[in-house]
Design a protein around this motif. Structure first.
Motif, short mmCIF file in Angstrom:
data_model
loop_
_atom_site.label_atom_id
_atom_site.label_comp_id
_atom_site.label_asym_id
_atom_site.label_seq_id
_atom_site.Cartn_x
_atom_site.Cartn_y
_atom_site.Cartn_z
N LEU A 251 4.99 -4.48 12.42
CA LEU A 251 3.63 -6.10 12.22
C LEU A 251 4.49 -6.97 12.67
CD1 LEU A 251 2.79 -5.49 8.37
CD2 LEU A 251 1.32 -4.55 9.69
N GLN A 252 5.63 -7.26 12.40
CA GLN A 252 6.27 -8.48 13.34
C GLN A 252 6.35 -8.76 14.69
OE1 GLN A 252 9.68 -8.77 11.07
NE2 GLN A 252 8.46 -10.54 9.99
N ALA B 277 3.66 -5.52 2.53
CA ALA B 277 3.90 -5.57 3.88
C ALA B 277 3.45 -7.55 4.22
CB ALA B 277 4.83 -4.87 4.84
N LEU B 278 2.45 -7.17 4.55
CA LEU B 278 1.74 -8.26 4.81
C LEU B 278 1.55 -9.51 4.27
CD1 LEU B 278 -2.02 -6.07 6.41
CD2 LEU B 278 -0.20 -7.31 7.86
N GLN B 279 1.50 -9.03 3.30
CA GLN B 279 0.80 -10.04 1.57
C GLN B 279 2.63 -10.92 2.11
OE1 GLN B 279 0.37 -8.95 -2.10
NE2 GLN B 279 0.36 -11.31 -2.53
N GLU B 280 3.70 -10.24 1.79
CA GLU B 280 5.09 -11.21 1.86
C GLU B 280 4.78 -11.61 3.67
OE1 GLU B 280 8.51 -8.26 1.15
OE2 GLU B 280 7.10 -7.46 -0.89
N GLY C 128 9.29 3.18 4.35
CA GLY C 128 9.47 2.22 4.38
C GLY C 128 9.05 0.12 4.46
N LYS C 129 8.32 -0.60 3.15
CA LYS C 129 8.02 -1.68 3.32
C LYS C 129 8.68 -2.37 4.69
CE LYS C 129 7.91 -3.92 -0.30
NZ LYS C 129 7.96 -5.03 -1.19
N ALA D 224 -4.97 -10.39 8.67
CA ALA D 224 -5.08 -8.89 8.98
C ALA D 224 -6.46 -8.24 8.89
CB ALA D 224 -3.94 -8.24 9.20
N GLU D 225 -7.12 -7.16 9.05
CA GLU D 225 -8.16 -7.29 8.51
C GLU D 225 -7.72 -5.31 8.81
OE1 GLU D 225 -12.38 -5.11 10.64
OE2 GLU D 225 -11.86 -7.00 11.38
#
Length: 81
Positions: A75-76, A23-26, A67-68, A31-32
């Motif tokens: 995250l958003q 999810a972070l990559q998409e 789910g992703k 982020a750490e």
């Protein structure tokens, strides 16, 4: 953004880490990501079940592998705060 995956290393904990990283990559969010396996460190957070997802020291999810799209929404929301 600092993200912690709380869990002792079970398959669900590893799955949560994988979904979070995807999810972070998409989303293109930098982020750490840290895995917390030490039970004493995990107990410092208000969680009853693992895996748990902590964003910027706030527990946002615990006890399941989402789910992703659910992780992406969390995250958003954190990135907008």
């Amino acid at each position: 953004m600092k993200i912690k995956i709380l869990g002792t290393g079970c398959p669900k904990c590893n799955q949560l880490e994988a979904v979070t990283r995807e999810a972070l990559q998409e989303l293109g969010i930098d982020a750490e990501v840290q895995k917390v396996k030490d039970i004493n460190e995990i107990m410092a957070y208000p969680v009853m079940m693992t895996p748990a997802l902590v964003i910027n020291e706030k527990v946002v999810l615990s006890g399941k592998v989402p789910g992703k799209s659910e992780v992406a929404a969390l995250l958003q929301k954190a990135a907008a705060a």
